[in-house]
Design a protein around this motif. Structure first.
Motif, PDB file in Angstrom:
ATOM      1  N   TYR A  19     -12.415  29.625 -12.575  1.00 58.29           N
ATOM      2  CA  TYR A  19     -12.171  31.001 -12.144  1.00 58.29           C
ATOM      3  C   TYR A  19     -10.821  31.112 -11.430  1.00 58.29           C
ATOM      4  O   TYR A  19     -10.102  32.086 -11.590  1.00 58.29           O
ATOM      5  CB  TYR A  19     -13.285  31.493 -11.211  1.00 58.29           C
ATOM      6  CG  TYR A  19     -14.560  31.856 -11.922  1.00 58.29           C
ATOM      7  CD1 TYR A  19     -14.696  33.090 -12.550  1.00 58.29           C
ATOM      8  CD2 TYR A  19     -15.637  30.974 -11.961  1.00 58.29           C
ATOM      9  CE1 TYR A  19     -15.867  33.435 -13.203  1.00 58.29           C
ATOM     10  CE2 TYR A  19     -16.816  31.313 -12.605  1.00 58.29           C
ATOM     11  CZ  TYR A  19     -16.922  32.542 -13.227  1.00 58.29           C
ATOM     12  OH  TYR A  19     -18.076  32.881 -13.870  1.00 58.29           O
ATOM     13  N   SER A  22      -6.447  30.602 -13.360  1.00 56.42           N
ATOM     14  CA  SER A  22      -5.423  31.540 -13.824  1.00 56.42           C
ATOM     15  C   SER A  22      -4.399  31.861 -12.741  1.00 56.42           C
ATOM     16  O   SER A  22      -3.241  32.131 -13.038  1.00 56.42           O
ATOM     17  CB  SER A  22      -6.052  32.831 -14.349  1.00 56.42           C
ATOM     18  OG  SER A  22      -6.754  33.465 -13.311  1.00 56.42           O
ATOM     19  N   GLU A  75      -9.313  24.898 -21.375  1.00 56.28           N
ATOM     20  CA  GLU A  75      -9.498  24.738 -22.828  1.00 56.28           C
ATOM     21  C   GLU A  75      -9.452  23.270 -23.245  1.00 56.28           C
ATOM     22  O   GLU A  75      -9.839  22.927 -24.355  1.00 56.28           O
ATOM     23  CB  GLU A  75      -8.404  25.490 -23.605  1.00 56.28           C
ATOM     24  CG  GLU A  75      -8.384  26.983 -23.388  1.00 56.28           C
ATOM     25  CD  GLU A  75      -7.644  27.396 -22.113  1.00 56.28           C
ATOM     26  OE1 GLU A  75      -6.884  26.579 -21.538  1.00 56.28           O
ATOM     27  OE2 GLU A  75      -7.848  28.545 -21.674  1.00 56.28           O
ATOM     28  N   ALA A 133     -13.431  26.668 -20.657  1.00 60.54           N
ATOM     29  CA  ALA A 133     -12.992  28.019 -21.012  1.00 60.54           C
ATOM     30  C   ALA A 133     -14.090  28.749 -21.785  1.00 60.54           C
ATOM     31  O   ALA A 133     -14.318  29.948 -21.567  1.00 60.54           O
ATOM     32  CB  ALA A 133     -11.709  27.970 -21.831  1.00 60.54           C
ATOM     33  N   ASP A 134     -14.788  28.037 -22.669  1.00 60.88           N
ATOM     34  CA  ASP A 134     -15.897  28.647 -23.418  1.00 60.88           C
ATOM     35  C   ASP A 134     -17.020  29.080 -22.470  1.00 60.88           C
ATOM     36  O   ASP A 134     -17.568  30.180 -22.604  1.00 60.88           O
ATOM     37  CB  ASP A 134     -16.467  27.655 -24.443  1.00 60.88           C
ATOM     38  CG  ASP A 134     -15.481  27.258 -25.510  1.00 60.88           C
ATOM     39  OD1 ASP A 134     -14.606  28.074 -25.878  1.00 60.88           O
ATOM     40  OD2 ASP A 134     -15.581  26.107 -26.000  1.00 60.88           O
ATOM     41  N   TYR A 136     -16.780  29.691 -19.256  1.00 56.75           N
ATOM     42  CA  TYR A 136     -16.244  30.782 -18.446  1.00 56.75           C
ATOM     43  C   TYR A 136     -16.377  32.107 -19.200  1.00 56.75           C
ATOM     44  O   TYR A 136     -16.875  33.102 -18.662  1.00 56.75           O
ATOM     45  CB  TYR A 136     -14.782  30.486 -18.100  1.00 56.75           C
ATOM     46  CG  TYR A 136     -14.044  31.610 -17.427  1.00 56.75           C
ATOM     47  CD1 TYR A 136     -14.235  31.883 -16.081  1.00 56.75           C
ATOM     48  CD2 TYR A 136     -13.146  32.396 -18.134  1.00 56.75           C
ATOM     49  CE1 TYR A 136     -13.548  32.909 -15.455  1.00 56.75           C
ATOM     50  CE2 TYR A 136     -12.456  33.419 -17.518  1.00 56.75           C
ATOM     51  CZ  TYR A 136     -12.664  33.679 -16.182  1.00 56.75           C
ATOM     52  OH  TYR A 136     -11.986  34.696 -15.570  1.00 56.75           O
ATOM     53  N   GLN A 137     -15.956  32.110 -20.453  1.00 58.54           N
ATOM     54  CA  GLN A 137     -16.027  33.327 -21.266  1.00 58.54           C
ATOM     55  C   GLN A 137     -17.481  33.763 -21.471  1.00 58.54           C
ATOM     56  O   GLN A 137     -17.795  34.947 -21.362  1.00 58.54           O
ATOM     57  CB  GLN A 137     -15.349  33.092 -22.627  1.00 58.54           C
ATOM     58  CG  GLN A 137     -15.182  34.343 -23.443  1.00 58.54           C
ATOM     59  CD  GLN A 137     -14.346  35.393 -22.728  1.00 58.54           C
ATOM     60  OE1 GLN A 137     -13.314  35.094 -22.137  1.00 58.54           O
ATOM     61  NE2 GLN A 137     -14.786  36.634 -22.763  1.00 58.54           N
ATOM     62  N   ARG A 138     -18.335  32.814 -21.729  1.00 58.05           N
ATOM     63  CA  ARG A 138     -19.751  33.123 -21.928  1.00 58.05           C
ATOM     64  C   ARG A 138     -20.356  33.711 -20.651  1.00 58.05           C
ATOM     65  O   ARG A 138     -21.148  34.654 -20.699  1.00 58.05           O
ATOM     66  CB  ARG A 138     -20.495  31.837 -22.320  1.00 58.05           C
ATOM     67  CG  ARG A 138     -21.829  32.082 -22.957  1.00 58.05           C
ATOM     68  CD  ARG A 138     -22.524  30.793 -23.309  1.00 58.05           C
ATOM     69  NE  ARG A 138     -22.084  30.252 -24.577  1.00 58.05           N
ATOM     70  CZ  ARG A 138     -22.795  29.376 -25.279  1.00 58.05           C
ATOM     71  NH1 ARG A 138     -23.952  28.934 -24.821  1.00 58.05           N
ATOM     72  NH2 ARG A 138     -22.351  28.923 -26.415  1.00 58.05           N
ATOM     73  N   LEU A 140     -18.750  35.391 -18.303  1.00 57.25           N
ATOM     74  CA  LEU A 140     -18.252  36.764 -18.163  1.00 57.25           C
ATOM     75  C   LEU A 140     -19.032  37.720 -19.059  1.00 57.25           C
ATOM     76  O   LEU A 140     -19.403  38.819 -18.633  1.00 57.25           O
ATOM     77  CB  LEU A 140     -16.767  36.832 -18.499  1.00 57.25           C
ATOM     78  CG  LEU A 140     -15.800  36.155 -17.531  1.00 57.25           C
ATOM     79  CD1 LEU A 140     -14.367  36.289 -18.043  1.00 57.25           C
ATOM     80  CD2 LEU A 140     -15.938  36.716 -16.140  1.00 57.25           C
ATOM     81  N   GLU A 141     -19.279  37.312 -20.298  1.00 59.05           N
ATOM     82  CA  GLU A 141     -20.020  38.161 -21.231  1.00 59.05           C
ATOM     83  C   GLU A 141     -21.451  38.396 -20.751  1.00 59.05           C
ATOM     84  O   GLU A 141     -21.952  39.517 -20.809  1.00 59.05           O
ATOM     85  CB  GLU A 141     -20.015  37.534 -22.622  1.00 59.05           C
ATOM     86  CG  GLU A 141     -18.657  37.566 -23.284  1.00 59.05           C
ATOM     87  CD  GLU A 141     -18.574  36.695 -24.540  1.00 59.05           C
ATOM     88  OE1 GLU A 141     -19.616  36.150 -24.968  1.00 59.05           O
ATOM     89  OE2 GLU A 141     -17.457  36.554 -25.071  1.00 59.05           O
TER      90      GLU A 141
END
Length: 155
Positions: A19, A22, A75, A133-134, A136-138, A140-141
């Motif tokens: 988190y 970035s 990533e 990264a995967d 993290y994205q999951r 967020l979704e």
């Protein structure tokens, strides 16, 4: 394969650092904040971070603005490497080579171990192809989905 508390806490701490990745910033109380936010005992987290640092997954910076950050982009860090570093082999019994040895010797249990090797390979394939990264994205979704669902009214 059974994920230990140490393994789970390692993944949670790394996700917390993802988190912050970035912004490319260290936080002076980051370890304390991660400990509190993730409900991980502080001393245990110190040990985990030391292992992750030794494994090249995190880096630390001392001083007033010090703290921890990911050593590589999210990533480039897959869950398989984290779990192997912290918990050892992914195989349910021994490692993949040991299981293959039992199968090749043609022991009476070779069929069982053949299935266990398939299980290990399936787990390894998923974990080795899933990055921070995967996840993290999951996350967020899933958070977005939960927020959207909580706003629905039924009559």
């Amino acid at each position: 394969m059974k994920l230990s508390k140490r393994g789970e806490y390692s993944l949670r701490a790394l996700l917390s650092l993802t988190y912050a990745y970035s912004s490319n910033a260290f936080c002076s109380n980051q370890l304390r904040l991660i400990s509190e936010k993730e409900d991980i005992p502080y001393k245990f987290l110190e040990q985990i971070m030391s292992a992750l640092k030794h494994g090249g997954l995190v880096k630390s910076q001392k001083g007033k603005n010090g703290g921890y950050s990911l050593a590589k982009p999210p990533e480039k860090i897959n869950l398989g490497e984290v779990i192997r570093l912290i918990d050892g082999p992914l195989a349910p019994t021994g490692n993949a080579e040991e299981i293959r040895g039992v199968i090749q010797r043609g022991e009476r249990t070779a069929g069982i171990y053949s299935v266990l090797l398939d299980v290990r390979n399936a787990i390894a394939d998923i974990l080795d192809h899933t990055t921070l990264a995967d996840v993290y994205q999951r996350t967020l979704e899933l958070s977005r989905d939960r927020r959207e669902q909580s706003g629905m009214y039924y009559i």
